[in-house]
Scaffold this motif. Structure first.
Motif, PDB file in Angstrom:
ATOM      1  N   SER A  30      94.873  97.106  27.905  1.00 56.05           N
ATOM      2  CA  SER A  30      94.038  98.031  28.667  1.00 56.05           C
ATOM      3  C   SER A  30      94.478  99.480  28.554  1.00 56.05           C
ATOM      4  CB  SER A  30      94.023  97.621  30.147  1.00 56.05           C
ATOM      5  OG  SER A  30      93.507  96.310  30.285  1.00 56.05           O
TER       6      SER A  30
ATOM      7  N   ASP B 179      98.562  96.856  38.922  1.00 56.80           N
ATOM      8  CA  ASP B 179      97.621  97.518  39.813  1.00 56.80           C
ATOM      9  C   ASP B 179      96.603  96.501  40.346  1.00 56.80           C
ATOM     10  OD1 ASP B 179      95.660  97.121  37.854  1.00 56.80           O
ATOM     11  OD2 ASP B 179      95.584  99.236  37.247  1.00 56.80           O
ATOM     12  N   SER B 180      95.623  96.979  41.086  1.00 58.10           N
ATOM     13  CA  SER B 180      94.687  96.077  41.766  1.00 58.10           C
ATOM     14  C   SER B 180      93.780  95.325  40.802  1.00 58.10           C
ATOM     15  CB  SER B 180      93.830  96.860  42.768  1.00 58.10           C
ATOM     16  OG  SER B 180      93.077  97.867  42.107  1.00 58.10           O
ATOM     17  N   GLU B 181      93.719  95.763  39.537  1.00 60.26           N
ATOM     18  CA  GLU B 181      92.917  95.078  38.527  1.00 60.26           C
ATOM     19  C   GLU B 181      93.747  94.109  37.685  1.00 60.26           C
ATOM     20  OE1 GLU B 181      89.614  95.356  38.370  1.00 60.26           O
ATOM     21  OE2 GLU B 181      89.751  96.693  40.107  1.00 60.26           O
ATOM     22  N   GLY B 182      95.034  93.983  38.016  1.00 59.54           N
ATOM     23  CA  GLY B 182      95.897  93.088  37.255  1.00 59.54           C
ATOM     24  C   GLY B 182      96.512  93.723  36.026  1.00 59.54           C
ATOM     25  N   PHE B 183      96.399  95.033  35.894  1.00 61.10           N
ATOM     26  CA  PHE B 183      96.951  95.776  34.766  1.00 61.10           C
ATOM     27  C   PHE B 183      98.444  95.974  34.998  1.00 61.10           C
ATOM     28  CE2 PHE B 183      97.469 100.270  33.002  1.00 61.10           C
ATOM     29  CZ  PHE B 183      97.607  99.864  31.689  1.00 61.10           C
TER      30      PHE B 183
ATOM     31  N   SER C 119      96.389  93.196  30.764  1.00 60.78           N
ATOM     32  CA  SER C 119      95.772  92.736  32.011  1.00 60.78           C
ATOM     33  C   SER C 119      96.053  91.258  32.225  1.00 60.78           C
ATOM     34  CB  SER C 119      94.255  92.974  31.965  1.00 60.78           C
ATOM     35  OG  SER C 119      93.632  92.435  33.111  1.00 60.78           O
TER      36      SER C 119
ATOM     37  N   ASN D  79      94.764  89.537  35.197  1.00 60.95           N
ATOM     38  CA  ASN D  79      93.963  88.985  36.283  1.00 60.95           C
ATOM     39  C   ASN D  79      93.395  87.631  35.862  1.00 60.95           C
ATOM     40  OD1 ASN D  79      91.536  89.449  34.771  1.00 60.95           O
ATOM     41  ND2 ASN D  79      91.469  91.558  35.521  1.00 60.95           N
TER      42      ASN D  79
ATOM     43  N   ARG E  94      90.402  86.587  35.308  1.00 62.72           N
ATOM     44  CA  ARG E  94      89.358  86.609  34.281  1.00 62.72           C
ATOM     45  C   ARG E  94      89.937  86.625  32.876  1.00 62.72           C
ATOM     46  NH1 ARG E  94      84.092  87.741  35.522  1.00 62.72           N
ATOM     47  NH2 ARG E  94      83.633  88.192  37.710  1.00 62.72           N
ATOM     48  N   ASN E  95      91.145  87.160  32.740  1.00 60.66           N
ATOM     49  CA  ASN E  95      91.738  87.294  31.414  1.00 60.66           C
ATOM     50  C   ASN E  95      92.795  86.248  31.108  1.00 60.66           C
ATOM     51  OD1 ASN E  95      90.213  89.646  30.871  1.00 60.66           O
ATOM     52  ND2 ASN E  95      91.673  90.887  32.021  1.00 60.66           N
TER      53      ASN E  95
ATOM     54  N   LEU F 185      96.077  88.636  43.572  1.00 59.78           N
ATOM     55  CA  LEU F 185      95.050  89.672  43.653  1.00 59.78           C
ATOM     56  C   LEU F 185      93.701  89.088  44.051  1.00 59.78           C
ATOM     57  CD1 LEU F 185      95.954  91.711  40.432  1.00 59.78           C
ATOM     58  CD2 LEU F 185      96.381  92.384  42.809  1.00 59.78           C
TER      59      LEU F 185
ATOM     60  N   GLY G 147      97.887  96.752  44.561  1.00 55.42           N
ATOM     61  CA  GLY G 147      98.405  96.069  43.379  1.00 55.42           C
ATOM     62  C   GLY G 147      99.155  94.823  43.776  1.00 55.42           C
TER      63      GLY G 147
END
Length: 244
Positions: free
Chosen positions: A60, A95-99, A124, A126, A128-129, A139, A177
């Motif tokens: 990312s 972070d809050s997006e899993g990065f 990333s 999260n 989804r990934n 998260l 995060g």
């Protein structure tokens, strides 16, 4: 070098409302006893079309090392790492997006192993990934999460145990995060989740102090590190060192 990849590119996704009741396709997960939160995460991972046989890297970009979350978490994790030298534990903040923003750890074997599954800064992790994993689950549910070995959705991750706890923005309560601790599944301890929660609370408390413009004094040599609760007033002083 992994290329920058759009998180959903090439992925089959399904409506998660229907997927809530659809059966799992992996026999190993179907027959595994697990908490409802884990089973729900497996179904979400299946619905997102996450591959089970490998972690597909989603790069990312370069992490922002100037953010308040990064600065405070890095300070807390550096202090925590000093208390567990030479242990096969990798300490991370995302972070809050899993990065993943930062990863600390002394053990070269687990560092190289985590590089192979792309659990590293810039990637990333999260749901989804990467499917069900401690960081992603903390998260998704905004709750402390422990994902052991075979509880991971992706088989590449079943050699690890991950404990993660969300970091909340201390003023607004929004998700900032997550702190994630990863070790070998065979070496995991029940204390891992407690350490992650302690570090997450300390990060949130330190964010409150730093946001208020208060400088954090360095801990004197030999002083014991401990963590106060996350509900500190802006003038309460440094939450990451013991009182003088």
């Amino acid at each position: 070098m992994a290329q920058r990849t759009h998180p959903s590119r090439g992925r089959r996704t399904v409506d998660l409302g229907r997927d809530e009741v659809s059966p799992l396709s992996d026999p190993a997960l179907v027959g595994r006893t697990a908490a409802p939160r884990l089973r729900a995460s497996w179904r979400r991972s299946q619905g997102y079309g996450v591959p089970q046989d490998e972690v597909v890297p989603v790069f990312s970009g370069t992490p922002d090392t100037g953010s308040l979350l990064y600065e405070c978490a890095h300070r807390v994790l550096t202090d925590l790492q000093a208390t567990i030298p030479n242990e096969p534990v990798s300490l991370m903040v995302a972070d809050s997006e899993g990065f993943v923003l930062a990863r600390l750890g002394d053990d070269p074997d687990i560092r190289r192993s985590l590089d192979r599954v792309h659990l590293a800064p810039g990637f990333s992790y999260n749901e989804r990934n990467a499917g069900t994993n401690g960081l992603g689950l903390s998260l998704a549910d905004r709750a402390p999460s422990l994902v052991r070995a075979e509880d991971h959705y992706c088989t590449d991750l079943r050699g690890y145990t991950c404990a993660a706890a969300p970091v909340l923005e201390p003023v607004t309560g929004e998700l900032a995060g997550s702190i994630n601790l990863t070790t070998w599944s065979a070496a995991s301890s029940g204390l891992l989740l407690g350490l992650a929660q302690t570090a997450a609370n300390a990060t949130s408390a330190l964010m409150l102090v730093r946001a208020g413009g208060r400088a954090v004094r360095p801990a004197p040599r030999g002083e014991v590190f401990h963590v106060l609760g996350s509900h500190l007033a802006p003038d309460a002083g440094d939450p990451c060192v013991s009182a003088a």
